[in-house]
Design a protein around this motif. Structure first.
Motif, PDB file in Angstrom:
ATOM      1  N   ARG A  47       0.861  -1.193   0.000  1.00  0.00           N
ATOM      2  CA  ARG A  47       0.000   0.000   0.000  1.00  0.00           C
ATOM      3  C   ARG A  47       0.890   1.234   0.000  1.00  0.00           C
ATOM      4  NH1 ARG A  47      -5.131  -0.864  -1.613  1.00  0.00           N
ATOM      5  NH2 ARG A  47      -5.516  -2.998  -1.019  1.00  0.00           N
ATOM      6  N   GLY A  48       0.521   2.179  -0.864  1.00  0.00           N
ATOM      7  CA  GLY A  48       1.228   3.451  -0.903  1.00  0.00           C
ATOM      8  C   GLY A  48       0.765   4.353   0.225  1.00  0.00           C
ATOM      9  N   ILE A  49       1.426   5.470   0.348  1.00  0.00           N
ATOM     10  CA  ILE A  49       1.116   6.433   1.401  1.00  0.00           C
ATOM     11  C   ILE A  49      -0.343   6.865   1.343  1.00  0.00           C
ATOM     12  CG2 ILE A  49       1.671   8.762   2.236  1.00  0.00           C
ATOM     13  CD1 ILE A  49       4.573   8.184   1.248  1.00  0.00           C
ATOM     14  N   ASN A  50      -0.908   6.972   0.126  1.00  0.00           N
ATOM     15  CA  ASN A  50      -2.301   7.394  -0.032  1.00  0.00           C
ATOM     16  C   ASN A  50      -3.277   6.213  -0.023  1.00  0.00           C
ATOM     17  OD1 ASN A  50      -1.824   6.196  -2.447  1.00  0.00           O
ATOM     18  ND2 ASN A  50      -2.283   8.000  -3.715  1.00  0.00           N
ATOM     19  N   GLY A  51      -2.810   5.013   0.282  1.00  0.00           N
ATOM     20  CA  GLY A  51      -3.670   3.834   0.343  1.00  0.00           C
ATOM     21  C   GLY A  51      -3.795   3.074  -0.960  1.00  0.00           C
ATOM     22  N   GLU A  52      -3.177   3.569  -2.022  1.00  0.00           N
ATOM     23  CA  GLU A  52      -3.234   2.915  -3.329  1.00  0.00           C
ATOM     24  C   GLU A  52      -2.455   1.602  -3.308  1.00  0.00           C
ATOM     25  OE1 GLU A  52      -1.883   3.908  -7.935  1.00  0.00           O
ATOM     26  OE2 GLU A  52      -1.211   5.192  -6.305  1.00  0.00           O
ATOM     27  N   GLU A  53      -3.019   0.567  -3.970  1.00  0.00           N
ATOM     28  CA  GLU A  53      -2.312  -0.703  -4.103  1.00  0.00           C
ATOM     29  C   GLU A  53      -1.229  -0.559  -5.171  1.00  0.00           C
ATOM     30  OE1 GLU A  53      -4.218  -4.785  -4.020  1.00  0.00           O
ATOM     31  OE2 GLU A  53      -3.518  -4.706  -6.109  1.00  0.00           O
TER      32      GLU A  53
END
Length: 158
Positions: A91-97
């Motif tokens: 997961r990225g910092i913004n919640g993106e997979e």
């Protein structure tokens, strides 16, 4: 980063049906923060893509890896004897997979790898050690792709 990476178990599942005389099953060990798990292969075939082992009932390991923490991976000689790599979903910092993969390690050159998430990552979710086979298929964008002869899968608990 390669976008759209999905675990190769669905694609590789066809190879699980083939084969009679099965090679022995090497285990891959995953370690983080004082805990480890040895994982049997979800798929394991000889270099020609034949003679595949039947995976255990639940070949997916589970391990707690805190956010931003490294994951150490140790592979035995049977795995390191062929080219291998580590593919992962996080997961990225913004919640993106997001997904990524290590370099491909040449045969007999490396038995361990430490996975540290890229700077844009917060939480590791899925890891797959992939051992390449000698089976070649036409690549989607030209060239050839090597088949995955062995796969060890780990889901991350928070």
């Amino acid at each position: 980063m390669h976008r759209g990476l999905k675990p190769l178990l669905a694609v590789a599942g066809i190879a699980l049906v083939a084969g009679c005389a099965a090679p022995s099953q090497p285990q891959v060990t995953f370690y983080s923060h004082g805990n480890s798990v040895a994982v049997e292969p979800a798929q394991y075939c000889d270099a020609t893509g034949q003679n595949c082992v039947t995976p255990s009932k639940n070949p997916v390991g589970e391990l707690r890896v805190p956010d931003h923490a490294p994951l150490q991976i140790s592979v035995p000689g049977k795995v390191a004897a062929a080219p291998w790599q580590v593919a992962f979903i996080y997961r990225g910092i913004n919640g993106e997979e997001l997904d990524g993969r290590s370099a491909v390690f040449p045969p007999n050159k490396r038995h361990a790898y430490t996975l540290q998430l890229p700077p844009d990552g917060t939480r590791l979710e899925h890891v797959e050690v992939q051992q390449f086979s000698a089976v070649l298929t036409p690549g989607a964008e030209g060239g050839v792709d090597f088949g995955i002869g062995g796969s060890w899968v780990l889901n991350i608990n928070q």
